[in-house]
Design an enzyme around this catalytic site. Structure first.
Site, PDB file in Angstrom:
ATOM      1  N   ILE A 200      -5.587  -2.174   4.381  1.00  0.00           N
ATOM      2  CA  ILE A 200      -4.759  -1.055   4.828  1.00  0.00           C
ATOM      3  C   ILE A 200      -4.359  -0.274   3.588  1.00  0.00           C
ATOM      4  CG2 ILE A 200      -3.928  -2.059   6.981  1.00  0.00           C
ATOM      5  CD1 ILE A 200      -1.429  -2.964   5.617  1.00  0.00           C
ATOM      6  N   ASP A 201      -4.036   0.991   3.760  1.00  0.00           N
ATOM      7  CA  ASP A 201      -3.758   1.870   2.626  1.00  0.00           C
ATOM      8  C   ASP A 201      -2.515   1.436   1.860  1.00  0.00           C
ATOM      9  OD1 ASP A 201      -5.922   3.434   3.401  1.00  0.00           O
ATOM     10  OD2 ASP A 201      -4.686   4.707   4.684  1.00  0.00           O
ATOM     11  N   LYS A 202      -2.427   1.892   0.626  1.00  0.00           N
ATOM     12  CA  LYS A 202      -1.312   1.548  -0.256  1.00  0.00           C
ATOM     13  C   LYS A 202       0.041   1.776   0.404  1.00  0.00           C
ATOM     14  CE  LYS A 202       0.981   3.113  -4.493  1.00  0.00           C
ATOM     15  NZ  LYS A 202       0.951   4.090  -5.599  1.00  0.00           N
TER      16      LYS A 202
ATOM     17  N   ARG B 122      -4.831   8.189  10.230  1.00  0.00           N
ATOM     18  CA  ARG B 122      -4.307   9.372   9.533  1.00  0.00           C
ATOM     19  C   ARG B 122      -5.170  10.607   9.806  1.00  0.00           C
ATOM     20  NH1 ARG B 122      -3.792   7.165   3.527  1.00  0.00           N
ATOM     21  NH2 ARG B 122      -2.801   9.219   3.174  1.00  0.00           N
TER      22      ARG B 122
END
Length: 307
Positions: free
Chosen positions: A139-141, A240
């Site tokens: 998963i993204d930062k 997103r």
């Protein structure tokens, strides 16, 4: 170095080289096999092949080599991690907002989840090499929430198969700009790299990879909508990009959000709150959930009180 020789069967005729090798029981991910092909570790009928999409023919002889895994040299760091569940095969982690999942190539001394895992966990799968040991998915930062981590290669392969055939279920909470009128919707829009920005992804109807997100409205506010998103596929930045595509980008999103945002947030307001998968050893379904973090709650409260 491990050397293998395979003969192409009639059922495999005209198939991609990487697909054929992925189905030969090597217990390595397709991306690992693709990388091995590109690095010159594969010959077909004695001819070096470096293109993973090469089409094989019945009775072709494939000579393939798997390099021995290098010792892990990513720096171990005593960084606290929130382990939701752990057994001899896997861990479920609640990743905090702001933490990168794995180091970049050549930069191994960071404050990433992998650096922390190497300190706290004795064994991790080696399928993704020295940079991403144990990492089945990411998963993204600035996205918080649940990740499953594999301790051995057999578990890694088993979990990756569930990702591929969509039997691993991942659900997210997200706060979006604007009011979404429909209670439930399916976003079916292929994703590819944005030709104008290497950091971004975009909807690419003709050349993109399949990407499907199911969205359910939980709460409508004055200017924002709280939703849950269920992934059928797991492309980079999928939620997103899909929410931007339907004109409801995530609050706080630095890449896909509005240029001027009424609420200042520390990254996109997105949280992986639930994950469901079949355990590789017991073959029983397991579901884990975790609440949103303080930043999500803070921004949500602001959105609820906007006039």
């Amino acid at each position: 170095m491990n050397n293998y020789q395979f003969f192409v069967t009639p059922e495999e005729d005209n198939s991609r080289l990487d697909v054929v090798l992925s189905n030969k029981g090597l217990e390595k991910s397709r991306s690992y096999i693709q990388k091995s092909i590109k690095e010159g570790n594969c010959k077909v009928n004695g001819k070096l092949i470096t293109k993973e999409s090469y089409k094989v023919t019945t009775n072709d002889v494939i000579d393939f080599s798997l390099l021995e895994d290098k010792p892990l040299d990513v720096v171990k760091k005593n960084i606290p991690i929130n382990i939701i569940y752990q057994d001899e095969d896997l861990l479920v982690i609640n990743k905090p907002r702001g933490m990168v999942v794995h180091p970049a190539n050549g930069h191994y001394d960071g404050d990433t989840l992998v650096n922390a895992l190497l300190f706290h966990v004795k064994d991790l799968s080696s399928i993704n090499g020295i940079v991403r040991p144990g990492i089945v998915h990411r998963i993204d930062k600035d996205t918080s929430g649940l990740l499953v981590v594999a301790k051995n290669d057999e578990t890694h392969v088993f979990l990756q198969k569930q990702l591929k055939d969509h039997t691993m279920h991942r659900e997210y909470y997200a706060l979006c700009e604007g009011i979404i009128p429909h209670t439930d919707l399916k976003i079916d829009a292929p994703l590819g790299k944005d030709p104008r920005d290497r950091l971004k992804r975009c909807v690419d109807i003709y050349n993109g990879k399949e990407a499907v997100t199911y969205v359910h409205v939980i709460e409508r506010m004055k200017k924002h909508t709280l939703v849950s998103c269920k992934l059928e596929t797991g492309r980079t930045h999928q939620i997103r990009v899909h929410m931007q595509y339907i004109k409801h980008p995530l609050v706080g999103d630095p890449l896909y959000g509005y240029r001027k945002q009424e609420i200042k947030a520390n990254g996109q307001i997105l949280h992986a709150y639930q994950i469901t998968f079949i355990h590789p050893r017991t073959k029983k379904e397991m579901t884990f959930t975790c609440p949103v973090d303080e930043e999500f709650n803070r921004v949500l409260e602001i959105a609820r009180n906007l006039k």
